[in-house]
Scaffold this active site. Structure first.
Site, PDB file in Angstrom:
ATOM      1  N   ASP A 416       0.594  45.701  74.921  1.00 26.50           N
ATOM      2  CA  ASP A 416       1.459  44.537  75.038  1.00 26.50           C
ATOM      3  C   ASP A 416       0.580  43.287  75.128  1.00 26.50           C
ATOM      4  O   ASP A 416      -0.572  43.370  75.573  1.00 26.50           O
ATOM      5  CB  ASP A 416       2.322  44.687  76.294  1.00 26.50           C
ATOM      6  CG  ASP A 416       3.076  43.415  76.625  1.00 26.50           C
ATOM      7  OD1 ASP A 416       3.775  42.901  75.742  1.00 26.50           O
ATOM      8  OD2 ASP A 416       2.930  42.922  77.760  1.00 26.50           O
ATOM      9  N   ASP A 616       2.909  45.723  81.109  1.00 19.81           N
ATOM     10  CA  ASP A 616       3.063  45.295  82.502  1.00 19.81           C
ATOM     11  C   ASP A 616       4.481  44.926  82.889  1.00 19.81           C
ATOM     12  O   ASP A 616       4.778  44.757  84.062  1.00 19.81           O
ATOM     13  CB  ASP A 616       2.158  44.087  82.783  1.00 19.81           C
ATOM     14  CG  ASP A 616       2.697  42.808  82.166  1.00 19.81           C
ATOM     15  OD1 ASP A 616       3.228  42.886  81.030  1.00 19.81           O
ATOM     16  OD2 ASP A 616       2.602  41.758  82.798  1.00 19.81           O
TER      17      ASP A 616
END
Length: 728
Positions: A416, A616
């Protein structure tokens, strides 16, 4: 007493009861290190493998291991009695000496052996009998059968020698084999002691973590007075003083004072981090030079440190898929060994030298003793326990052994962007308003709407408005469309903030801002377009700095043979700018929704890739769960960490490099242990059965077999402990 037998592989390593807090309460659950489905409320032995149960999670209040104390006492007695036993029997015979008259010697050996077998070795008989009743044959089945046969035969030969025919006698006397029974018990006890002491070392990682938190805290009363209270009495919202050099007791926020704080235990970074009012602090980190007053936010089992301890303890009890190999072999190994021992006894009785019965008995016992599968059973769990503890000290928290094994084989790393490659703490860098709107007015409207959102970019907008001292109007009818943007009604006007697709859906053509937006994106900033009552009003540019360590980490992972894929909900231009900054992203997928990330992970797996996903946020959770191994940033959300198999406590990508080294070292260690165990049994059993006797005249006494068996278990445990020294 509670006990659960669950043989399903998917449940074997996971307990659904709440893990104990950092300081385990009395009455903690005891479990088997090899069979974590066995759970009891006190010490004892595992009904499957016979090993001693251990506390599910170590506690700072743990006393000495009761089995270690008991076996130490039994071993000392057995060792003291074994020395004269060997002198009277084996050594005297080898040197041609008669320490005692032939008529008295068997009785003296009986007197020395009976306490060894019937008292010192009694736990082995109890466990062996339990293994037969439960049909879980294990090492104690073999030990109890072998020792029991040698002792029972020798006892009958001593008490009633007339029952034996002349063919059983040597020099007119029926031979006895007390030394085989007594010394084997002593050697097995020695092996158990070495193993218990070595296994105790695997709990050091957790105890070291628990020791980071102080036992007391300095609580401030309303009148400003201070009182030292046990840590267990600290409640959320309590104000605590932390003096220079003291460990911070709980997670909280600084309300007074400024001081550098050593967060090495959490991040692995030696440089202290300056903390000022409003900054978060973590329990277990160490205040350096200044005095701080903090307000407790998370206490007891809810602190970061307590969660880390629980995660490490859970991982140490979990089972790697490779353990199934050892389990399947152990399932048929013990019955096979008993069969080999029976065949050995028959063959030696038929074709062996005189006294045939004595040779047959000793060789059969040697087969039973040397084949004890303890080393095989220990091979995997010991390496997992030590490896996960080593990972915790390096800032890599491993949720379960399956993740550790899977990570070794990963060839594709999906990352990500926001909060993973970047810091995840973006700041507002530009506000551009179209004619008819003022910059501050546009920012105030946008900040009012974004104040309802939890997205990091939204918080940057709110902070930007606060920095300019702008007042925010009340918000009504807030709505969030994941992957597109947010909207709300403010003073009768509908304000929408989002991407170009959202603007087009509202009828607000984003074209007038295309050139400006593209310029910001090429610089690495994210762009949010703003519409008021369906009319394009302007844009906000927010930049999220790339992590300092991201470039080196990506280069190292590429050099390790990993393919790197970036997934982001941001636009392609910004994503490409970040990819260029870190150098080495193989593929960039931009403008994604959460379900798109999980879909792409699934597609990569369908193509045969072994995929690890690092993220996250809440929006990363589906992809983390879909990947072969999910890696959560410790700075991210609880949802991400729950979905992942690994957590990097600092949220630093360089920890992925350390995790990769740890996975390889641990799996290599497991294979070494399994190889040693298989080779040991594969060579030891035929030698003990006597296959070398016709060619070399070599046989293996039960005593040597017992020593070899103890050494094999000790070697496996010692090899696993070498993981503590692995450089990550």
């Amino acid at each position: 007493m509670t006990e659960t037998h669950t043989h399903s592989a998917c449940h074997a390593g996971h307990s659904h009861t709440k893990s104990p807090p950092v300081e385990a309460a009395p009455g903690a659950v005891w479990t088997c290190p090899m069979h974590p489905q066995i759970r009891r409320d006190g010490p004892g032995s595992c009904p499957i493998c016979g090993m001693a149960l251990e506390p599910e999670a170590p506690s700072l209040d743990d006393g000495p291991n009761p089995e270690l104390v008991d076996f130490t006492r039994r071993f000392r007695v057995a060792a003291v009695l074994s020395v004269p036993l060997l002198a009277i029997s084996m050594i005297a015979e080898m040197l041609g000496l008669h320490v005692l008259p032939p008529a008295i010697s068997p009785w003296a050996q009986l007197a020395l052996t009976a306490p060894i077998v019937l008292w010192a070795g009694w736990p082995f008989f109890q466990r062996g009998w339990t293994s037969i009743l439960t049909r879980h044959l294990n090492m104690f089945t073999l030990v109890s059968i072998g020792v029991g046969a040698a002792f029972a035969y020798s006892l009958v030969a001593t008490v009633a020698p007339g029952l034996f025919p002349m063919s059983f006698r040597m020099h007119g006397v029926v031979p006895v084999y007390y030394e085989a029974a007594g010394v084997v018990v002593t050697l097995v006890l020695l092996g158990q002691l070495l193993e218990l002491r070595a296994r105790a070392a695997t709990g050091r990682a957790i105890r070291a973590l628990m020791n980071l938190a102080p036992r007391t805290a300095r609580r401030l009363a309303a009148d400003g007075s201070e009182q030292e209270v046990p840590l267990a009495e600290v409640m959320a919202s309590d104000r605590l003083r932390v003096r220079p050099g003291e460990a911070i007791p709980v997670d909280g926020v600084v309300v007074e004072g400024r001081s550098p704080v050593d967060e090495a235990m959490l991040t692995g970074e030696p440089a202290p981090v300056l903390k000022a009012p409003g900054d978060m602090v973590t329990g277990g980190t160490v205040n350096a030079t200044g005095s701080l007053v903090i307000e407790a936010r998370a206490v007891g089992a809810d602190t970061v440190l307590a969660r880390i301890v629980r995660m490490v303890a859970d991982a140490q009890r979990s089972r790697a898929p490779i353990q199934a190999v050892a389990d399947r072999i152990s399932g048929w190994f013990v019955p096979l060994v008993v069969g080999i021992a029976v065949v050995t006894f028959i063959v030696w009785n038929i074709a062996g030298p005189q006294p045939r019965f004595g040779h047959a008995l000793l060789n059969a016992i040697a087969v039973l003793i040397i084949a004890c599968p303890c080393a095989l059973g220990l091979a995997t769990p010991m390496s997992i326990m030590v490896g996960t503890g080593r990972g915790a000290r390096a800032g890599v928290l491993i949720k379960n052994a399956e993740a550790l094994q899977a990570f070794e084989g990963v060839d594709t790393l999906v990352i990500d962007k926001t909060g993973t490659l970047t810091l995840g703490h973006p700041s507002l860098v530009a506000v551009e308003a179209l004619p008819g709107f003022g910059e501050n007015d546009l920012l105030a409207l946008a900040a009012a709407v974004e104040g309802r959102s939890e997205h990091p970019l939204a918080q940057a907008v709110v902070k930007g408005a606060a920095d300019r001292g702008l007042a925010l109007a009340p918000v009504e009818d807030f709505a969030s469309e994941t992957g597109s943007g947010v909207s709300a009604r403010i003073s009768g006007r509908r304000v929408a903030i989002g991407n170009a697709a959202m603007m087009q859906a509202l009828g607000a053509d984003p074209a007038p801002l295309d050139a400006s937006a593209e310029a910001h994106r090429r610089a690495g900033a994210g762009v949010m377009l703003v519409a008021v009552d369906g009319r394009l009003a302007g844009l906000l540019a927010v930049a999220d700095p790339v992590r300092d360590t991201a470039h080196d980490a990506i280069v190292a992972l590429k050099a390790d043979g990993l393919r790197i894929v970036m997934l982001t909900g941001d636009n392609r231009t910004t994503a490409q700018a970040v990819a260029a900054a870190v150098g080495g992203i193989d593929s960039v997928h931009a403008g994604l929704k959460p379900e798109d990330k999980a879909r792409i992970v699934g597609e990569l797996k369908a193509q045969g890739a072994k995929v690890a996903m690092a993220g996250d946020g809440v929006n990363d959770a589906p992809a983390l769960a879909a990947a072969d191994v999910g890696i959560a940033m410790g700075t991210g959300t609880d949802v991400a960490m729950e979905s992942a198999g690994m957590t990097l406590t600092k949220g630093d990508l360089s920890a992925i490099v350390r995790a990769r080294k740890l996975a390889r070292a641990t799996m290599r260690n497991i294979r070494q242990n399994l190889f040693f165990s298989f080779v040991f049994n594969g060579v030891g059993v035929p030698v003990a059965a006597g296959v070398l006797y016709p060619f070399l005249g070599i046989t293996l006494s039960p005593m040597i077999a017992g020593a070899a068996m103890a050494l094999s278990s000790f070697t496996v445990v010692t090899n696993a402990l070498r993981l503590n020294a692995v450089k990550l």
